[in-house]
Design a protein around this motif. Sequence first.
Motif, PDB file in Angstrom:
ATOM      1  N   LEU A  84      -3.781   9.478  -1.322  1.00 34.19           N
ATOM      2  CA  LEU A  84      -3.447   8.938   0.098  1.00 34.19           C
ATOM      3  C   LEU A  84      -1.877   8.358  -0.104  1.00 34.19           C
ATOM      4  CD1 LEU A  84      -4.291   8.541   3.026  1.00 34.19           C
ATOM      5  CD2 LEU A  84      -4.935   6.256   2.572  1.00 34.19           C
ATOM      6  N   ILE A  87      -0.064   4.111   0.963  1.00 34.32           N
ATOM      7  CA  ILE A  87      -0.586   2.939   0.945  1.00 34.32           C
ATOM      8  C   ILE A  87      -0.137   2.415  -0.360  1.00 34.32           C
ATOM      9  CG2 ILE A  87      -2.674   3.176   2.372  1.00 34.32           C
ATOM     10  CD1 ILE A  87      -4.442   3.500  -0.187  1.00 34.32           C
ATOM     11  N   THR A 211     -12.307  -3.102   8.770  1.00 35.00           N
ATOM     12  CA  THR A 211     -11.715  -1.881   8.929  1.00 35.00           C
ATOM     13  C   THR A 211     -12.681  -0.836   9.490  1.00 35.00           C
ATOM     14  OG1 THR A 211     -10.605  -0.263   7.304  1.00 35.00           O
ATOM     15  CG2 THR A 211     -12.934  -1.155   6.595  1.00 35.00           C
ATOM     16  N   THR A 275      -7.995  -1.815  -2.519  1.00 40.14           N
ATOM     17  CA  THR A 275      -8.010  -0.803  -1.472  1.00 40.14           C
ATOM     18  C   THR A 275      -9.307  -0.451  -0.696  1.00 40.14           C
ATOM     19  OG1 THR A 275      -9.023   0.912  -3.226  1.00 40.14           O
ATOM     20  CG2 THR A 275      -6.528   0.722  -3.172  1.00 40.14           C
ATOM     21  N   THR A 277      -9.902  -1.382   2.256  1.00 35.42           N
ATOM     22  CA  THR A 277      -9.568  -1.201   3.739  1.00 35.42           C
ATOM     23  C   THR A 277      -9.733   0.474   3.767  1.00 35.42           C
ATOM     24  OG1 THR A 277      -8.280  -3.035   3.920  1.00 35.42           O
ATOM     25  CG2 THR A 277      -7.806  -1.189   5.337  1.00 35.42           C
ATOM     26  N   TRP A 278      -9.361   1.155   2.875  1.00 30.90           N
ATOM     27  CA  TRP A 278      -9.384   2.646   2.954  1.00 30.90           C
ATOM     28  C   TRP A 278     -10.664   3.396   2.402  1.00 30.90           C
ATOM     29  CZ3 TRP A 278      -5.357  -0.181   1.053  1.00 30.90           C
ATOM     30  CH2 TRP A 278      -4.466  -0.699   1.786  1.00 30.90           C
ATOM     31  N   ASP A 279     -11.138   2.713   1.455  1.00 33.41           N
ATOM     32  CA  ASP A 279     -12.190   3.361   0.664  1.00 33.41           C
ATOM     33  C   ASP A 279     -13.528   3.679   1.170  1.00 33.41           C
ATOM     34  OD1 ASP A 279     -10.844   2.792  -1.673  1.00 33.41           O
ATOM     35  OD2 ASP A 279     -11.687   0.980  -2.255  1.00 33.41           O
ATOM     36  N   GLY A 439      -7.659   0.117   8.593  1.00 35.57           N
ATOM     37  CA  GLY A 439      -7.929   1.635   7.693  1.00 35.57           C
ATOM     38  C   GLY A 439      -7.372   2.917   8.311  1.00 35.57           C
ATOM     39  N   GLU A 441      -4.398   4.136   7.840  1.00 30.11           N
ATOM     40  CA  GLU A 441      -3.356   5.061   7.171  1.00 30.11           C
ATOM     41  C   GLU A 441      -4.468   6.147   6.528  1.00 30.11           C
ATOM     42  OE1 GLU A 441      -2.142   0.824   6.629  1.00 30.11           O
ATOM     43  OE2 GLU A 441      -4.164   1.740   6.753  1.00 30.11           O
ATOM     44  N   ARG A 442      -5.813   6.071   6.547  1.00 32.18           N
ATOM     45  CA  ARG A 442      -6.359   7.242   6.043  1.00 32.18           C
ATOM     46  C   ARG A 442      -7.091   7.687   7.219  1.00 32.18           C
ATOM     47  NH1 ARG A 442     -11.857   7.087   1.783  1.00 32.18           N
ATOM     48  NH2 ARG A 442     -11.737   9.274   1.585  1.00 32.18           N
ATOM     49  N   GLY A 484      -3.209  -3.625   4.771  1.00 30.68           N
ATOM     50  CA  GLY A 484      -2.538  -2.240   5.660  1.00 30.68           C
ATOM     51  C   GLY A 484      -0.879  -2.360   5.609  1.00 30.68           C
TER      52      GLY A 484
END
Length: 648
Positions: A84, A87, A211, A275, A277-279, A439, A441-442, A484
């Motif tokens: 990504l 981030i 998220t 991480t 939030t995106w995982d 979340g 960004e992903r 974020g």
Amino acid sequence: MKKYLSALCLSLLCLSLSAAPKTVTSPDGKLTVTISDDARYSVSLDGKDIVLPSALGFRSNRGDFMNAKVTEAESSAIHDSYTLDRIKKGRITYDANVLICTLENEAGDAVKVEFCVSDNDVAFRYVVDNPRWASIRIFEEATSFVFPESTTTFLTPQSDAMIGWQRTKPSYEEFYAIDKPMSEKSQYGHGYTFPCLFKVGSDGWALVSETGVDSRYCGGRLSDWDPEGGYRLEFPMPEENDGNGTVEPAFAVPGATPWRTITVGSTLKPIAESTVTWDVVEPRYVSKHNYKFGKGTWSWILWQDGSINYDDQVKFIDLAAAMDFQYVLVDNFWDRNIGYDRMEELVRYAHSKGVDVFLWYSSSGYWNDISQSPLSKMDSPVERKKEMKWLQSIGVKGIKVDFFGGDKQETMRIYEGVLSDADDYGLMVIFHGCTLPRGWERMYPNYVGSEAVRASENLVFGQHECDIEAQNATLHPFIRNAVGCMEFGGCFLNKFLNKANARRPIRRTTDEFELATAVLFQNPIQNFALAPNNLEDAPAYCLDFLRDVPTTWDDIRYIDGYPGKYAVIARRKGGRWYVSAINADEAPYKLDLKAVAAEFGSPASMTVLHGGSQQQKAVDYKARPGSKAAKANTVEIAQNDGAVIIIG
């Protein structure tokens, strides 16, 4: 997560049914989540209680699961990796153990709660897959977070709805209450916006957030502390967005709620570096465009509304070109003061200087009293697509959309609609006056940042904000920016925060402090608060640093910090580390360069940007670690001061 879902279907392991608690531990065995038969969960780290037994479940039009029982559980494991580019890390490996518990109510209906537990992170959500149901409406959640009595808090309150500038709140721009007891009530009586930081006595830290919120749910918040039930997850207030939209989310079945996350550590390191939030989220769509991130100039922050005219924007385009910045952001009223036809001319001029353009829009107008234009473009799918087609045709690269004012599901649909349509036309999106990104960004490849914090504009509006700038800045790596991208819009080099650079409000921080925030605050598009006069009156090394500093990063490393006092964070781009240190405490913060060097493999040399407002100079540090010179070399950072160390 697709890998995980397919693996889960193939490898679920059913556990024996019993009244005994179910547990799931992190891969390193240090973090444990326990789920009791009466649907309560708890979290411990190295055997120490972080979250005490807390409620699970919800009440819906399909049944009441507020007092459900755990009837069975299934376990599995996740191994996932992804990249990504926007981030705190570029390449991420996610390993977690999973426990899915079935919650059955008195009527015999069932839903599930899914826990993913990685090293230092817990994520959980409710999953609804009953084949007899086509949809579900959630009236309220029982979800709670109960902490030990010794816990202190670092929280920002949820404001009243429809207050503030032109009735645009809530907008996630309230002050933090720092290191307060849980018994202290929130300022407005509506609890707290995510993320929420807790210091659990001497046992550790916990950051609570959520998220994966999109058009299929609403954004949540935490209630005030209840000694009997802890902090409870709350839905939006009915008054948000001027009463438009329901506060009760609904989604199609099969489906799931957003993830609630708890990041836990004995220090702040796991929180600053997390991480999660995106995982646990997935992309909502794949883009055909390649988006370019970078730095921009922004006239409005210092020159305000009066600068939104053709001639002043040319000056800021020229400033961007002189600074080797990629963008210029043209703020509100451009449609009236410059006009659509001359905007095409301005964009052509920017392109001739190697600069691309972001344009400002109001999110709407029907739920507030905003007069800043362009109005009523972004809330209407028909008008939005017409506008975005024109933006693409003249070569605009992105938009900044402002003044949302709520967390209802209807509002989340507008966020998602703006992002989705913008990607069709190759446009990046920044949000201001807005909710926390969860979340995104992903999830959305053209999303490049949100304000959702008491950001730089407040420094310009009053002296008090400048007086506490350093204190607020030390919070963000461990709270807001930990979950974020944060479009703060700072890094002032004017001493006075106005166009004349000659009257209050006066900046209390040193230039090195401002440079440090360029590393401390993470966002892939950084619109810095520079002005054309800085080309002549700012120290050359400050300008050189801002020309060179990255806005995207490959890695992050926590060095030291305490929210409200000081923060030391390092970020890596390629083979170079940037160590950012700021101090808000009355006592000087002593940064040992030998210790910093050892942290990064004892490099042969480092460049230190420090000296305070009197010296204003760059210092080359070339003593090899371990030598007498290295042992004696300490950077002493006074209150409102900062430093940047460049390694590699």
